[in-house]
Design an enzyme around this catalytic site. Structure first.
Site, PDB file in Angstrom:
ATOM      1  N   ASP A 236       0.849  -1.192   0.000  1.00 53.59           N
ATOM      2  CA  ASP A 236       0.000   0.000   0.000  1.00 53.59           C
ATOM      3  C   ASP A 236       0.888   1.248   0.000  1.00 53.59           C
ATOM      4  O   ASP A 236       1.911   1.302   0.686  1.00 53.59           O
ATOM      5  CB  ASP A 236      -0.921  -0.006   1.237  1.00 53.59           C
ATOM      6  CG  ASP A 236      -2.073   0.976   1.095  1.00 53.59           C
ATOM      7  OD1 ASP A 236      -3.215   0.525   0.948  1.00 53.59           O
ATOM      8  OD2 ASP A 236      -1.813   2.200   1.128  1.00 53.59           O
ATOM      9  N   ILE A 237       0.478   2.251  -0.745  1.00 53.73           N
ATOM     10  CA  ILE A 237       1.269   3.484  -0.873  1.00 53.73           C
ATOM     11  C   ILE A 237       1.269   4.292   0.433  1.00 53.73           C
ATOM     12  O   ILE A 237       2.170   5.108   0.659  1.00 53.73           O
ATOM     13  CB  ILE A 237       0.720   4.327  -2.052  1.00 53.73           C
ATOM     14  CG1 ILE A 237       1.779   5.244  -2.623  1.00 53.73           C
ATOM     15  CG2 ILE A 237      -0.532   5.091  -1.664  1.00 53.73           C
ATOM     16  CD1 ILE A 237       1.392   5.871  -3.954  1.00 53.73           C
TER      17      ILE A 237
ATOM     18  N   ASN B 294     -12.802  -3.259   2.534  1.00 56.83           N
ATOM     19  CA  ASN B 294     -13.836  -2.239   2.623  1.00 56.83           C
ATOM     20  C   ASN B 294     -14.787  -2.400   1.457  1.00 56.83           C
ATOM     21  O   ASN B 294     -14.366  -2.491   0.302  1.00 56.83           O
ATOM     22  CB  ASN B 294     -13.205  -0.841   2.602  1.00 56.83           C
ATOM     23  CG  ASN B 294     -12.417  -0.560   3.866  1.00 56.83           C
ATOM     24  OD1 ASN B 294     -12.893  -0.824   4.959  1.00 56.83           O
ATOM     25  ND2 ASN B 294     -11.196  -0.055   3.721  1.00 56.83           N
TER      26      ASN B 294
ATOM     27  N   GLY C 162     -16.063   3.045   3.688  1.00 54.33           N
ATOM     28  CA  GLY C 162     -15.073   4.000   3.174  1.00 54.33           C
ATOM     29  C   GLY C 162     -14.228   3.442   2.052  1.00 54.33           C
ATOM     30  O   GLY C 162     -13.062   3.828   1.903  1.00 54.33           O
ATOM     31  N   GLN C 163     -14.805   2.558   1.227  1.00 53.99           N
ATOM     32  CA  GLN C 163     -14.041   2.020   0.089  1.00 53.99           C
ATOM     33  C   GLN C 163     -13.672   3.159  -0.860  1.00 53.99           C
ATOM     34  O   GLN C 163     -14.543   3.867  -1.359  1.00 53.99           O
ATOM     35  CB  GLN C 163     -14.864   0.963  -0.663  1.00 53.99           C
ATOM     36  CG  GLN C 163     -14.095   0.347  -1.829  1.00 53.99           C
ATOM     37  CD  GLN C 163     -14.893  -0.746  -2.565  1.00 53.99           C
ATOM     38  OE1 GLN C 163     -16.007  -1.083  -2.160  1.00 53.99           O
ATOM     39  NE2 GLN C 163     -14.323  -1.276  -3.625  1.00 53.99           N
TER      40      GLN C 163
ATOM     41  N   HIS D 100     -10.519  -5.395  -3.482  1.00 52.00           N
ATOM     42  CA  HIS D 100      -9.179  -5.634  -2.928  1.00 52.00           C
ATOM     43  C   HIS D 100      -9.314  -6.009  -1.473  1.00 52.00           C
ATOM     44  O   HIS D 100     -10.276  -5.626  -0.798  1.00 52.00           O
ATOM     45  CB  HIS D 100      -8.280  -4.408  -3.066  1.00 52.00           C
ATOM     46  CG  HIS D 100      -8.858  -3.145  -2.502  1.00 52.00           C
ATOM     47  ND1 HIS D 100      -9.808  -2.396  -3.167  1.00 52.00           N
ATOM     48  CD2 HIS D 100      -8.633  -2.490  -1.330  1.00 52.00           C
ATOM     49  CE1 HIS D 100     -10.129  -1.353  -2.445  1.00 52.00           C
ATOM     50  NE2 HIS D 100      -9.442  -1.381  -1.298  1.00 52.00           N
TER      51      HIS D 100
ATOM     52  N   HIS E 189      -6.926  -5.829   2.154  1.00 47.67           N
ATOM     53  CA  HIS E 189      -5.725  -5.332   2.823  1.00 47.67           C
ATOM     54  C   HIS E 189      -5.204  -6.468   3.704  1.00 47.67           C
ATOM     55  O   HIS E 189      -5.982  -7.145   4.389  1.00 47.67           O
ATOM     56  CB  HIS E 189      -6.061  -4.157   3.747  1.00 47.67           C
ATOM     57  CG  HIS E 189      -6.676  -2.975   3.061  1.00 47.67           C
ATOM     58  ND1 HIS E 189      -6.005  -1.788   2.877  1.00 47.67           N
ATOM     59  CD2 HIS E 189      -7.916  -2.783   2.528  1.00 47.67           C
ATOM     60  CE1 HIS E 189      -6.797  -0.917   2.268  1.00 47.67           C
ATOM     61  NE2 HIS E 189      -7.965  -1.494   2.056  1.00 47.67           N
TER      62      HIS E 189
HETATM   63  P1  5GP Z   1      -9.865   1.267   0.406  1.00 47.07           P
HETATM   64  O1  5GP Z   1     -10.139   2.441   1.268  1.00 47.07           O
HETATM   65  O2  5GP Z   1     -10.495   1.394  -0.967  1.00 47.07           O
HETATM   66  O3  5GP Z   1     -10.153  -0.044   1.063  1.00 47.07           O
HETATM   67  O4  5GP Z   1      -8.286   1.233   0.208  1.00 47.07           O
HETATM   68  C1  5GP Z   1      -7.604   1.780  -0.878  1.00 47.07           C
HETATM   69  C2  5GP Z   1      -6.132   1.717  -0.549  1.00 47.07           C
HETATM   70  O5  5GP Z   1      -5.406   1.924  -1.736  1.00 47.07           O
HETATM   71  C3  5GP Z   1      -5.663   2.757   0.464  1.00 47.07           C
HETATM   72  O6  5GP Z   1      -5.096   2.106   1.590  1.00 47.07           O
HETATM   73  C4  5GP Z   1      -4.633   3.579  -0.319  1.00 47.07           C
HETATM   74  O7  5GP Z   1      -3.522   3.973   0.471  1.00 47.07           O
HETATM   75  C5  5GP Z   1      -4.229   2.634  -1.428  1.00 47.07           C
HETATM   76  N1  5GP Z   1      -3.798   3.279  -2.656  1.00 47.07           N
HETATM   77  C6  5GP Z   1      -4.452   4.277  -3.300  1.00 47.07           C
HETATM   78  N2  5GP Z   1      -3.782   4.625  -4.424  1.00 47.07           N
HETATM   79  C7  5GP Z   1      -2.698   3.796  -4.479  1.00 47.07           C
HETATM   80  C8  5GP Z   1      -1.625   3.678  -5.431  1.00 47.07           C
HETATM   81  O8  5GP Z   1      -1.534   4.375  -6.438  1.00 47.07           O
HETATM   82  N3  5GP Z   1      -0.681   2.736  -5.164  1.00 47.07           N
HETATM   83  C9  5GP Z   1      -0.761   1.930  -4.047  1.00 47.07           C
HETATM   84  N4  5GP Z   1       0.225   1.030  -3.882  1.00 47.07           N
HETATM   85  N5  5GP Z   1      -1.749   2.029  -3.153  1.00 47.07           N
HETATM   86  C10 5GP Z   1      -2.714   2.954  -3.360  1.00 47.07           C
END
Ligand code: 5GP
Length: 128
Positions: A39-40, A97, A103-104, A110, A112
């Site tokens: 994750d970034i 999520n 908060g997706q 995906h 985590h």
């Molecule tokens: P969500 O909130 O949708 O479950 O999680 C999305 C995740 O994607 C977040 O933890 C966010 O830091 C990660 N993320 C968003 N953009 C990028 C990206 O460009 N590269 C990577 N490696 N992670 C990303």
């Protein structure tokens, strides 16, 4: 929302672009079914994302619509990544999520994988 009630898949989403190689990622492991990468914006010492190689917007969509082989392949890769990162002995958390209340942010299914420290409560305190 589409007629079926399922949000349409946007092929311009950030994870689709990572799958196409248009945006770089720190890859952990990849096979025919899924890609795992760091994750970034990590929330734990280990914070890896695993995404399937298909057009599924969420956990609900993936589990209802993906072929059984894709679902099995995806979850096998999740387990293999956790083992490869040395998380099995002390444990880890898998989280996905789904939709607005969770908060997706990225509308490509995906999970985590978090690990490397005590992770605390499953859900932050709040009104039940
Ligand atoms: P969500 O909130 O949708 O479950 O999680 C999305 C995740 O994607 C977040 O933890 C966010 O830091 C990660 N993320 C968003 N953009 C990028 C990206 O460009 N590269 C990577 N490696 N992670 C990303």
């Amino acid at each position: 929302m589409s007629v079926s009630g399922k949000p349409p898949y946007d092929p311009a989403n950030i994870f689709a672009r990572i799958l196409r190689g248009e945006i770089p990622c720190k890859r952990v492991r990849e096979d025919d079914h899924a890609l795992a990468f760091h994750d970034i914006n990590p929330q734990a010492p280990v914070h890896v994302l695993v995404i399937p190689k298909g057009s599924w917007v969420s956990a609900a969509d993936f589990h209802a619509s993906a072929p059984a082989e894709a679902i099995a392949g995806f979850w096998r890769l999740v387990g293999a990544v956790a083992a490869e990162l040395g998380l099995e002995e002390r444990g880890y958390r898998i989280l996905s999520n789904m939709g607005e209340d969770a908060g997706q942010e990225v509308a490509h299914f995906h999970v985590h994988i978090f690990g490397g420290r005590r992770l605390g409560r499953m859900v932050p305190p709040g009104a039940a």
